[in-house]
Design a protein around this motif. Structure first.
Motif, PDB file in Angstrom:
ATOM      1  N   GLU A   1       0.643  -1.232   0.025  1.00  0.00           N
ATOM      2  CA  GLU A   1      -0.075   0.040  -0.005  1.00  0.00           C
ATOM      3  C   GLU A   1       0.824   1.204  -0.015  1.00  0.00           C
ATOM      4  O   GLU A   1       1.643   1.150   0.851  1.00  0.00           O
ATOM      5  CB  GLU A   1      -0.881   0.018   1.144  1.00  0.00           C
ATOM      6  N   LEU A   2       0.643   2.000  -1.057  1.00  0.00           N
ATOM      7  CA  LEU A   2       1.346   3.388  -1.137  1.00  0.00           C
ATOM      8  C   LEU A   2       0.369   4.405  -0.926  1.00  0.00           C
ATOM      9  O   LEU A   2      -0.707   4.487  -1.463  1.00  0.00           O
ATOM     10  CB  LEU A   2       2.254   3.559  -2.480  1.00  0.00           C
ATOM     11  N   ARG A   3       0.859   5.570  -0.266  1.00  0.00           N
ATOM     12  CA  ARG A   3       0.128   6.727  -0.411  1.00  0.00           C
ATOM     13  C   ARG A   3       0.937   7.906  -0.612  1.00  0.00           C
ATOM     14  O   ARG A   3       2.115   7.983  -0.516  1.00  0.00           O
ATOM     15  CB  ARG A   3      -0.303   6.878   1.175  1.00  0.00           C
ATOM     16  N   CYS A   4       0.144   8.989  -1.041  1.00  0.00           N
ATOM     17  CA  CYS A   4       0.690  10.244  -1.630  1.00  0.00           C
ATOM     18  C   CYS A   4      -0.209  11.222  -0.933  1.00  0.00           C
ATOM     19  O   CYS A   4      -1.390  11.245  -1.325  1.00  0.00           O
ATOM     20  CB  CYS A   4       0.693  10.276  -3.107  1.00  0.00           C
ATOM     21  N   LYS A   5       0.445  12.269  -0.309  1.00  0.00           N
ATOM     22  CA  LYS A   5      -0.267  13.430   0.420  1.00  0.00           C
ATOM     23  C   LYS A   5      -0.919  14.175  -0.685  1.00  0.00           C
ATOM     24  O   LYS A   5      -0.177  14.672  -1.550  1.00  0.00           O
ATOM     25  CB  LYS A   5       0.343  14.122   1.450  1.00  0.00           C
ATOM     26  N   GLY A   6      -2.180  14.712  -0.426  1.00  0.00           N
ATOM     27  CA  GLY A   6      -2.509  15.769  -1.412  1.00  0.00           C
ATOM     28  C   GLY A   6      -4.243  15.337  -1.535  1.00  0.00           C
ATOM     29  O   GLY A   6      -4.545  14.237  -1.810  1.00  0.00           O
ATOM     30  N   SER A   7      -4.878  16.398  -2.095  1.00  0.00           N
ATOM     31  CA  SER A   7      -6.199  16.172  -2.441  1.00  0.00           C
ATOM     32  C   SER A   7      -6.405  15.937  -3.944  1.00  0.00           C
ATOM     33  O   SER A   7      -7.508  15.601  -4.449  1.00  0.00           O
ATOM     34  CB  SER A   7      -7.098  17.553  -2.140  1.00  0.00           C
ATOM     35  N   SER A   8      -5.534  16.304  -4.794  1.00  0.00           N
ATOM     36  CA  SER A   8      -5.369  16.062  -6.379  1.00  0.00           C
ATOM     37  C   SER A   8      -4.136  15.292  -6.787  1.00  0.00           C
ATOM     38  O   SER A   8      -3.178  15.892  -6.892  1.00  0.00           O
ATOM     39  CB  SER A   8      -5.738  17.022  -7.213  1.00  0.00           C
ATOM     40  N   ILE A   9      -4.062  13.959  -6.818  1.00  0.00           N
ATOM     41  CA  ILE A   9      -3.020  13.138  -6.964  1.00  0.00           C
ATOM     42  C   ILE A   9      -3.031  12.120  -8.155  1.00  0.00           C
ATOM     43  O   ILE A   9      -4.029  11.775  -8.494  1.00  0.00           O
ATOM     44  CB  ILE A   9      -2.744  12.351  -5.721  1.00  0.00           C
ATOM     45  N   GLY A  10      -1.938  12.417  -8.963  1.00  0.00           N
ATOM     46  CA  GLY A  10      -1.843  11.265 -10.200  1.00  0.00           C
ATOM     47  C   GLY A  10      -0.845  10.362  -9.899  1.00  0.00           C
ATOM     48  O   GLY A  10       0.056  10.478  -9.111  1.00  0.00           O
ATOM     49  N   TRP A  11      -0.925   9.164 -10.463  1.00  0.00           N
ATOM     50  CA  TRP A  11       0.005   7.998 -10.240  1.00  0.00           C
ATOM     51  C   TRP A  11       0.416   7.555 -11.511  1.00  0.00           C
ATOM     52  O   TRP A  11      -0.351   7.275 -12.715  1.00  0.00           O
ATOM     53  CB  TRP A  11      -0.749   6.851  -9.666  1.00  0.00           C
ATOM     54  N   SER A  12       1.545   6.778 -11.608  1.00  0.00           N
ATOM     55  CA  SER A  12       2.041   5.978 -12.749  1.00  0.00           C
ATOM     56  C   SER A  12       2.912   4.700 -12.206  1.00  0.00           C
ATOM     57  O   SER A  12       3.157   4.822 -10.859  1.00  0.00           O
ATOM     58  CB  SER A  12       3.037   6.916 -13.641  1.00  0.00           C
ATOM     59  N   TYR A  13       2.735   3.541 -12.763  1.00  0.00           N
ATOM     60  CA  TYR A  13       3.385   2.457 -12.600  1.00  0.00           C
ATOM     61  C   TYR A  13       3.711   1.606 -13.669  1.00  0.00           C
ATOM     62  O   TYR A  13       3.595   2.053 -14.686  1.00  0.00           O
ATOM     63  CB  TYR A  13       2.365   1.604 -11.554  1.00  0.00           C
ATOM     64  N   PRO A  14       4.313   0.426 -13.484  1.00  0.00           N
ATOM     65  CA  PRO A  14       4.509  -0.281 -14.566  1.00  0.00           C
ATOM     66  C   PRO A  14       3.688  -0.638 -15.469  1.00  0.00           C
ATOM     67  O   PRO A  14       2.374  -0.801 -15.181  1.00  0.00           O
ATOM     68  CB  PRO A  14       5.157  -1.872 -14.027  1.00  0.00           C
ATOM     69  N   ALA A  15       4.020  -0.102 -16.879  1.00  0.00           N
ATOM     70  CA  ALA A  15       2.876  -0.207 -17.834  1.00  0.00           C
ATOM     71  C   ALA A  15       2.164  -1.245 -18.259  1.00  0.00           C
ATOM     72  O   ALA A  15       0.819  -1.114 -18.336  1.00  0.00           O
ATOM     73  CB  ALA A  15       3.666   0.436 -19.334  1.00  0.00           C
TER      74      ALA A  15
END
Length: 368
Positions: free
Chosen positions: A84-98
């Motif tokens: 489980e990963l988390r990123c602080k912020g109300s509007s977040i984008g993610w990328s991961y292995p295609a």
């Protein structure tokens, strides 16, 4: 007796007076240290705020019992255990292995809340090794973009002792070598501590990494800085960790010398002479870089009349000698039982990432 009492009281008064003066002096000195000449008060320096500073990662891993671990540039994790990963912020984008996106993997989910965004990957394996990143999305009205100053990435290795190389669905991969850019033999590992070497199959030899012409990056593979025809052939990588060696898939290195440009096109009609009732094939051919896709668009005389035609598009690799390989892409437009509306100009429009090219030919009716 009275004289002695008077002297004692006098001495006590002197001591108290000196102590009060010293205390007043210390207060005054302290006050002067905060005031510049001219009466302007100097502000005390503010302590830096904890967390969220530029350059600090807001990408964290959720551990057991509600503990958090701030991730660095790379992280090694065991396979099989949910992440489980988390990123602080109300509007977040993610990328991961295609490939997780390509196959719409149900093991991965992303959820957003008011204060943070969560990425959950269940049952991770060696194949999930790769970069995971998040970033803050900033919006101006309806236009939104990635905030590059608040973008964070960690390359996560899922260290599987049975799979030292990141598994690939391609068991025999083609790597194109160009004289104007580095080439990568993509044998990535799941353990950053593994020792990796590059080997040619025929004649059998090891291509030494010398930190200048050939380098190794565990997140990419072997990088050939200045590829040449001598680097052609079938190669494989060998990795050793904890005394156990493993062999990667094979890679076919092909040297390519095709300039990057809009499509180079030729157009040909067969047969060359037609009359009413005949069939005709109009072939549009493009020669270009092996992995660059080309799109075709046709314009023909009977198009406005919804004339039925057949279009077949294909491509293949062509060896031009001395190991030089190019891609031949073709689109063939077929018109059967030619009618009056079918005679005229046939136009082929081709497009690749560098631009577009249009060619045309005129087909006239040969009277009986």
């Amino acid at each position: 007796m009275k004289l002695w009492l008077v002297l004692c009281l006098a001495l006590i008064w002197v001591e108290l007076h000196n102590g009060a003066c010293q205390q007043l002096k210390r207060r005054k000195d302290a006050g002067e240290s905060r005031v510049r000449p001219g009466g302007r008060r100097v502000k005390r320096p503010l302590k830096p705020k904890e967390g969220g500073a530029k350059g600090q990662s807001l990408l964290t891993q959720v551990l057991d019992k509600g503990r958090f671990l701030r991730l660095g540039p790379s992280t090694a994790l065991p396979p099989g255990r949910s992440v489980e990963l988390r990123c602080k912020g109300s509007s977040i984008g993610w990328s991961y292995p295609a490939y997780l996106d390509a196959y719409s993997d149900s093991r991965l989910s992303v959820k957003h809340s008011d204060k943070y965004s969560q990425l959950l990957l269940t049952a991770p394996s060696a194949a999930d090794t790769g970069p995971y990143s998040c970033w803050v999305i900033v919006c101006d009205g309806t236009e939104c973009e990635k905030d590059h100053d608040r973008s964070y990435v960690s390359y996560i290795y899922f260290t599987d002792k049975d799979n030292l190389f990141v598994p690939s669905a391609i068991h025999f991969e083609i790597v194109y070598l160009r004289p104007d850019r580095p080439a990568v033999v993509p044998c990535r590992v799941t353990d950053p501590q593994a020792k990796v070497s590059l080997h040619r199959e025929v004649p059998p030899e090891e291509l030494n990494a010398n930190e200048t012409l050939v380098t190794y990056d565990p997140t990419k593979g072997f990088v050939l800085q200045n590829p040449s025809p001598e680097h052609q052939g079938v190669f494989y990588c060998k990795a050793v960790a904890r005394g156990t060696p493993q062999i990667s898939n094979k890679f076919h290195l092909l040297y390519v010398e095709v300039p990057v440009s809009p499509p180079f096109v030729s157009l040909e009609a067969f047969p060359g002479s037609v009359r009413g009732g005949d069939d005709i094939n109009v072939t549009c051919t493009v020669l270009g870089e092996p992995e660059v896709d080309v799109s075709f668009l046709w314009f023909y005389p009977g198009q406005d009349h919804h004339r039925p035609v057949r279009v077949h598009t294909s491509w293949r690799l062509v060896n031009r000698g001395k190991g030089h390989v190019t891609r031949q892409s073709q689109s063939v437009l077929t018109v059967e039982d030619m009618e009056t509306i079918d005679f005229g100009e046939y136009m082929c429009k081709t497009k690749n990432p560098q631009g577009e090219t249009i060619v045309a030919t005129n087909i006239s009716n040969i009277s009986p």
